[in-house]
Structures are given as structure tokens and as C-alpha cells.
Design a protein around this motif. Structure first.
Motif, short mmCIF file in Angstrom:
data_model
loop_
_atom_site.label_atom_id
_atom_site.label_comp_id
_atom_site.label_asym_id
_atom_site.label_seq_id
_atom_site.Cartn_x
_atom_site.Cartn_y
_atom_site.Cartn_z
N LYS A 1 4.72 16.37 -14.74
CA LYS A 1 3.53 15.98 -13.98
C LYS A 1 3.61 14.55 -13.46
O LYS A 1 2.75 14.13 -12.68
CB LYS A 1 2.27 16.14 -14.84
CG LYS A 1 1.85 17.58 -14.98
CD LYS A 1 0.50 17.69 -15.67
CE LYS A 1 0.19 19.16 -15.91
NZ LYS A 1 -0.75 19.37 -16.99
N ILE A 2 4.57 13.77 -13.94
CA ILE A 2 4.66 12.38 -13.48
C ILE A 2 6.06 12.06 -12.97
O ILE A 2 6.48 10.91 -12.95
CB ILE A 2 4.20 11.37 -14.56
CG1 ILE A 2 4.91 11.61 -15.90
CG2 ILE A 2 2.70 11.42 -14.72
CD1 ILE A 2 4.58 10.56 -16.97
N THR A 3 6.77 13.08 -12.51
CA THR A 3 8.04 12.84 -11.86
C THR A 3 7.80 12.91 -10.35
O THR A 3 7.04 13.75 -9.88
CB THR A 3 9.12 13.84 -12.33
OG1 THR A 3 10.39 13.38 -11.94
CG2 THR A 3 8.91 15.24 -11.80
N PRO B 1 5.53 -2.13 -11.25
CA PRO B 1 5.24 -1.59 -12.59
C PRO B 1 3.75 -1.58 -12.89
O PRO B 1 3.00 -2.46 -12.46
CB PRO B 1 5.95 -2.60 -13.51
CG PRO B 1 5.91 -3.88 -12.74
CD PRO B 1 5.94 -3.53 -11.28
N GLY B 2 3.32 -0.57 -13.62
CA GLY B 2 1.94 -0.50 -14.08
C GLY B 2 1.91 -0.43 -15.59
O GLY B 2 1.62 -1.38 -16.30
N ARG B 3 2.30 0.74 -16.10
CA ARG B 3 2.21 1.03 -17.53
C ARG B 3 2.87 -0.02 -18.40
O ARG B 3 2.30 -0.44 -19.41
CB ARG B 3 2.88 2.37 -17.79
CG ARG B 3 2.79 2.83 -19.22
CD ARG B 3 3.74 4.01 -19.50
NE ARG B 3 3.76 4.98 -18.45
CZ ARG B 3 3.04 6.11 -18.44
NH1 ARG B 3 2.25 6.38 -19.45
NH2 ARG B 3 3.11 6.94 -17.43
N PHE C 1 0.85 -1.19 0.00
CA PHE C 1 0.00 0.00 0.00
C PHE C 1 0.89 1.24 0.00
O PHE C 1 1.53 1.55 0.99
CB PHE C 1 -0.90 -0.04 1.25
CG PHE C 1 -2.02 0.97 1.30
CD1 PHE C 1 -2.21 1.91 0.29
CD2 PHE C 1 -2.90 0.96 2.37
CE1 PHE C 1 -3.25 2.82 0.36
CE2 PHE C 1 -3.95 1.88 2.44
CZ PHE C 1 -4.12 2.81 1.44
N SER C 2 0.93 1.95 -1.14
CA SER C 2 1.72 3.18 -1.27
C SER C 2 0.76 4.38 -1.20
O SER C 2 -0.46 4.20 -1.26
CB SER C 2 2.43 3.24 -2.63
OG SER C 2 3.14 2.06 -2.89
N GLY C 3 1.31 5.56 -1.16
CA GLY C 3 0.47 6.76 -1.25
C GLY C 3 0.81 7.77 -0.18
O GLY C 3 1.11 7.41 0.95
N ILE D 1 10.45 6.82 -8.54
CA ILE D 1 10.95 8.14 -8.94
C ILE D 1 10.15 8.79 -10.07
O ILE D 1 10.43 9.93 -10.42
CB ILE D 1 12.45 8.08 -9.32
CG1 ILE D 1 12.70 7.05 -10.44
CG2 ILE D 1 13.31 7.79 -8.10
CD1 ILE D 1 14.14 7.05 -10.96
N GLY D 2 9.18 8.08 -10.61
CA GLY D 2 8.38 8.69 -11.67
C GLY D 2 7.86 7.64 -12.62
O GLY D 2 8.01 6.44 -12.38
N SER D 3 7.25 8.09 -13.69
CA SER D 3 6.58 7.19 -14.62
C SER D 3 7.01 7.50 -16.05
O SER D 3 7.47 8.60 -16.34
CB SER D 3 5.07 7.39 -14.47
OG SER D 3 4.36 6.34 -15.05
N GLY E 1 9.99 0.27 -6.80
CA GLY E 1 9.03 1.11 -7.50
C GLY E 1 8.74 0.65 -8.91
O GLY E 1 9.15 -0.44 -9.34
N GLY E 2 8.01 1.50 -9.62
CA GLY E 2 7.65 1.19 -11.02
C GLY E 2 8.25 2.24 -11.93
O GLY E 2 9.34 2.73 -11.68
N GLY E 3 7.52 2.58 -12.99
CA GLY E 3 7.95 3.69 -13.83
C GLY E 3 8.48 3.32 -15.19
O GLY E 3 8.78 4.21 -16.00
N1 LLP Z 1 4.30 2.91 -7.71
C1 LLP Z 1 3.93 4.14 -7.31
C2 LLP Z 1 4.13 4.53 -5.92
C3 LLP Z 1 3.37 5.03 -8.24
O1 LLP Z 1 3.03 6.26 -7.85
C4 LLP Z 1 3.18 4.63 -9.58
C5 LLP Z 1 2.60 5.54 -10.57
C6 LLP Z 1 3.57 3.32 -9.95
C7 LLP Z 1 4.12 2.50 -8.98
C8 LLP Z 1 3.41 2.79 -11.32
O2 LLP Z 1 4.09 3.52 -12.27
P1 LLP Z 1 4.21 3.01 -13.78
O3 LLP Z 1 5.01 1.72 -13.75
O4 LLP Z 1 2.83 2.77 -14.27
O5 LLP Z 1 4.88 4.11 -14.47
N2 LLP Z 1 -1.34 9.04 -15.29
C9 LLP Z 1 0.05 9.14 -15.72
C10 LLP Z 1 0.95 8.21 -14.92
C11 LLP Z 1 0.88 8.43 -13.42
C12 LLP Z 1 1.75 7.49 -12.63
C13 LLP Z 1 1.52 7.64 -11.18
N3 LLP Z 1 2.24 6.74 -10.34
C14 LLP Z 1 0.12 8.88 -17.22
O6 LLP Z 1 -0.91 8.63 -17.84
O7 LLP Z 1 1.20 8.96 -17.81
#
Ligand code: LLP
Length: 439
Positions: free
Chosen positions: A183-185, A296-298, A123-125, A222-224, A259-261
Motif C-alpha cells: 500500500k505504500i510502494t 523525507p517525512g517519516r 509540490f508533488s502529487g 519509490i515508496g515509504s 524523494g523520501g521513503g
Molecule cells: N515524497 C512523496 C512524493 C511521497 O509520496 C511521500 C510519501 C514522501 C515524499 C514521504 O515519504 P516518507 O519519507 O515519509 O516515507 N501513510 C503511510 C505512508 C504513506 C507515504 C506516502 N508518501 C504510513 O503510515 O506508513
């Protein structure tokens, strides 16, 4: 940080290049654009537009590729639910061996509803409410990623009152520029996230003295949409150094959440490479006897989704192509100047190319999916797919302009299913009342 130059200034990849680099997409001479063998026009015929479509094989393959890259490490994937929180997507991630990274009580309950066990959830946030912390402890999740001294005290008080011990990791802010959109850093000192890495050792020691708290390690994110490994290496080096200091101080450190990103290639920019990412993790933490995590999400779901839309009309000598999808459906272009490929569904779209502004019907100039996109115009009534919409697409939709949430379908090797019906328009006002004093 200066925002990177808008991607729209780069030369656009051709439609053929966009399709060739996405294995779940192909073009059929009769049926047009296919996803995993299913004509996307058939889904649009059945469900109407706008409609999201997700590829099961693409998501599975990507999860398997990332898992393989981590082989040999005690590393666990916690899928960032925020990227795409549909129950079917969460179930697929769980079946592929991933846990979940959640950022709200709602996401926690979604992950549980999809069958993800509590002890596979982190649980992050930056602002967890007392109710959310209580829920996390009652469910018995794996860990809470703590982002501030105040939150630490709250968790301690709640856990003590519940007679529980909260396993926590401290999210550090490593003050590293991830080189992504402003906006996503998230890992710069002036971003709201985490605790300064210079304060972290003292806070960790304090955490170890608090009732109801068991500090297990560190986290960072650190960001996305990060394409370059250098910022990861810098951040990981700071975390590894901090872990050494903590251990030298006699603290127990068993976990590191990296983290992800990881970024994807929306245009022709090369996507982040999972092997290089795993290599950076291995180099920093490989010999530290830690349980490692990534969020990771994206990268897992972004390329696996498209948004289908119909052309309502073209105007100004085909300079504007007005779709029935809009910024309320997919907000990324309006919010981050994001570049998304747009390709026609029908076969044999012929004619000369021109520069087209692909827009939605919402009453804002920002409701623009692409500006000056070089392509053949698509005639009114025909359809297009907006590519790479599997992450931060449907989850960020709103009902602005009283536009109901779009339908969602999922495909898997020639089969498809509706996984969310289009929202009935009446649902938009079904919870509203008109008080007596206004009439
Ligand atoms: N972990 C934490 C704590 C996060 O804040 C995030 C994304 C992730 C993991 C996953 O990051 P990813 O692997 O998906 O980059 N709405 C924006 C992206 C916002 C990302 C927010 N945090 C966009 O559409 O580009």
C-alpha cells in the motif's frame, strides 16, 4: 508485490529495549515514562487521553543528523508535510533549515502559515487541480513535480494565462520494487505515480517547447518505510542514466529530487541509515553538477511522537486490553498491519507477562493496535504510550464513531505545551444542517 510478512510474527523487543533505543524516552522510578524530562502521566493528567505528544529535541536531532549526512552535496531537505503537518512541526523544520514537500493546496497553505517561504516549497502529487496549480504559481513556489502529460499541459496553460514561468521537474516512475508494504510502494510501473521512465525523455523534450514551462530536472519517490538501500540505488541509476540522455539530447537538467521513503525501526528492525542514503545519492549524482533534493517525512518525525491512551478495561482473563484510543486516532496497525511498541506510563507495572490483544473501542475487529503482544497487563485506569506515532499518526486521524480529534502536546527539555486542544465533540456536527424536507 507480495506484502512482507506481518511484523507481528517477529519476536517483540522488550519494553526496556524499546525505551533504550529512543533517546528522548526514559523511565523514572517515581514518575514513570518521561519524554525529554517530562512525565507523560503529567501531560495525560492535564489533557486527558488520547493525546499525542511530540519531542522537539528528537525532531531537531534527526533533522540535524540527516543534514549532516548530506554535507558536501548541494542537497536540500524538503520535509514531507504529509507525515505530520502541525504548524509547530513545520516551523521547527523550517528553523532547522528544511523546506517543504507538499501534495495539496491545503499543505501548501499550511507550510506558508508556518512561515516556510514559497521558494522553499516543492509540490508533488498525481492529481493537482487547476486551483492548486494556480495557487502554487501565484505563491511562486520553487518547483512543481509533474506526474503526467495531461498535468504538464494544464500547468503550461495556467502559467501562460498568468504570465508566469513554472519551474517543473518530471517525476519518473523507475519501475523499481522498493520492498515495502504494497500500500505504500509507489515506484512500480503499475503504481499510479510519475511517468514511465521510458517515456520521460520525449515528454521532457516536449515540456521544453511548451509556453510557461521551464523543465529543470527529474524527481522520483519509490515508496515509504524503505529499510534497504538497494532499491534506491537501482532507481537513482535509472534517473542518472536518463539525465545523461537528456543532456546528450541538448536538454538543460539542473535538479534531481530523490524523494523520501527512509524507514525507521518500529520494532527491532534496523532503521534506514542516513549516511548510506546520502552515499547512494552521492554515488549516482555526486559528480553531475545538480542541485539535489530529498523529501523525507517519516524518518524525521516518526520516532519523535507517541500516542497516550488509557486502559478502559481488560476482559477475557486479560486477553483483551481495551484502550480509549482507537483506529480513528492511529490507523497504521489497521491499515498496514504496522507494528508499534506499546509501553505502560506508570512505574513499577508488575506481574506475569501474557499475550494480549491491544484494541480500541471502535466497532471493527480491525481496531487492533497489537495482536498477541507479550507484556504485563496494564490495569484499567492506567495508561500506555503507543510509540513511533509522530509520522502518519494525527494526520491520518478521522472522527469515525463520532470520536473527536485528540489533543496534541509538544515537549522540550522539561517543558511542555498544548499545541492542539482536543476537538470539542459539538464541532463534529457544527457544519451540518437538517434540510426542511426531511422533517
Ligand atoms: N515524497 C512523496 C512524493 C511521497 O509520496 C511521500 C510519501 C514522501 C515524499 C514521504 O515519504 P516518507 O519519507 O515519509 O516515507 N501513510 C503511510 C505512508 C504513506 C507515504 C506516502 N508518501 C504510513 O503510515 O506508513
Amino acid at each position: 508485490m507480495a506484502a512482507p510478512a506481518p511484523l507481528t510474527t517477529l519476536p517483540d523487543p522488550s519494553e526496556a529495549e524499546l525505551i533504550a533505543s529512543r533517546p528522548h524516552l526514559s523511565r523514572h522510578a517515581m514518575d514513570g515514562l518521561l519524554m525529554d524530562g517530562v512525565p507523560l502521566n503529567a501531560i495525560a493528567d492535564a489533557l486527558g487521553t488520547p493525546t499525542w505528544v511530540y519531542s522537539v529535541p528528537a525532531m531537531r536531532l534527526r533533522l540535524a543528523e540527516l543534514t549532516a549526512a548530506l554535507a558536501g552535496l548541494d542537497a536540500h531537505i524538503h520535509y514531507a508535510v504529509k507525515a505530520n503537518d502541525h504548524l509547530a512541526v513545520l516551523r521547527l523544520m523550517h528553523d532547522g533549515g528544511a523546506g517543504a514537500d507538499v501534495v495539496s493546496g491545503g499543505e501548501l497553505l499550511r507550510a506558508r502559515a508556518a512561515g516556510i517561504p514559497a521558494d522553499h516549497i516543492v509540490f508533488s502529487g498525481v492529481g493537482k487541480t487547476a486551483d492548486e496549480i494556480r495557487l502554487a504559481l501565484a505563491e511562486g513556489i520553487y518547483q512543481i513535480n509533474v506526474e503526467s502529460p495531461a498535468e504538464l499541459e494544464t500547468i503550461s496553460a495556467i502559467a501562460s494565462a498568468m504570465g508566469r514561468i513554472a519551474d517543473i521537474v518530471l517525476r519518473i516512475n523507475p519501475d523499481v520494487d522498493a520492498g515495502t508494504h504494497a500500500k505504500i510502494t509507489t515506484g512500480k510501473a503499475d503504481n499510479k505515480f510519475g511517468v514511465s521512465y521510458t517515456d520521460a525523455a520525449a515528454l521532457y523534450a516536449h515540456a521544453a517547447t511548451l509556453p510557461g514551462i521551464r523543465p529543470q530536472g527529474l524527481a522520483l519517490h519509490i515508496g515509504s518505510q524503505i529499510l534497504n538501500m538497494a532499491p534506491y540505488r537501482a532507481a537513482f541509476a535509472r534517473a542518472a542514466e536518463l539525465i545523461r540522455i537528456l543532456r546528450a539530447n541538448g536538454q538543460t537538467v539542473t535538479r534531481m529530487d530523490c524523494g523520501g521513503g527512509l524507514g525507521i525501526g518500529y520494532g527491532d528492525e534496523p532503521a534506514a541509515n542516513p549516511a548510506a542514503f546520502a552515499g547512494a545519492i552521492r554515488a549516482a549524482f555526486g559528480d553531475m553538477n545538480l542541485t539535489l533534493m530529498i523529501e523525507p517525512g517519516r524518518w524525521l518525525v516518526g520516532p519523535a511522537g507517541v500516542l497516550l491512551a488509557s486502559v478502559i478495561l481488560t476482559k477475557a482473563d486479560e486477553r483483551f486490553m481495551v484502550l480509549d484510543a482507537a483506529m480513528n486516532d492511529l490507523i497504521r496497525p489497521a491499515m498496514y498491519d504496522a507494528w508499534h511498541g506499546v509501553v505502560p506510563l506508570a512505574p513499577g507495572n508488575a506481574g506475569p507477562e501474557r499475550d494480549i490483544d491491544i484494541v480500541g473501542p471502535v466497532c471493527e475487529t480491525g481496531d487492533t493496535f497489537a495482536k498477541g503482544r507479550r507484556m504485563m497487563p496494564v490495569a484499567a485506569g492506567k495508561r500506555v504510550a503507543i510509540l513511533d506515532a509522530g509520522a502518519y499518526g494525527a494526520v491520518m486521524s478521522s472522527t469515525y464513531n463520532a470520536r473527536p480529534l485528540a489533543a496534541i502536546a509538544m515537549v522540550d527539555n522539561g517543558r511542555w505545551a498544548t499545541i492542539r486542544a482536543r476537538q470539542p465533540v459539538e464541532a463534529l456536527w457544527s457544519a451540518e444542517t437538517i434540510p426542511d424536507f426531511t422533517t
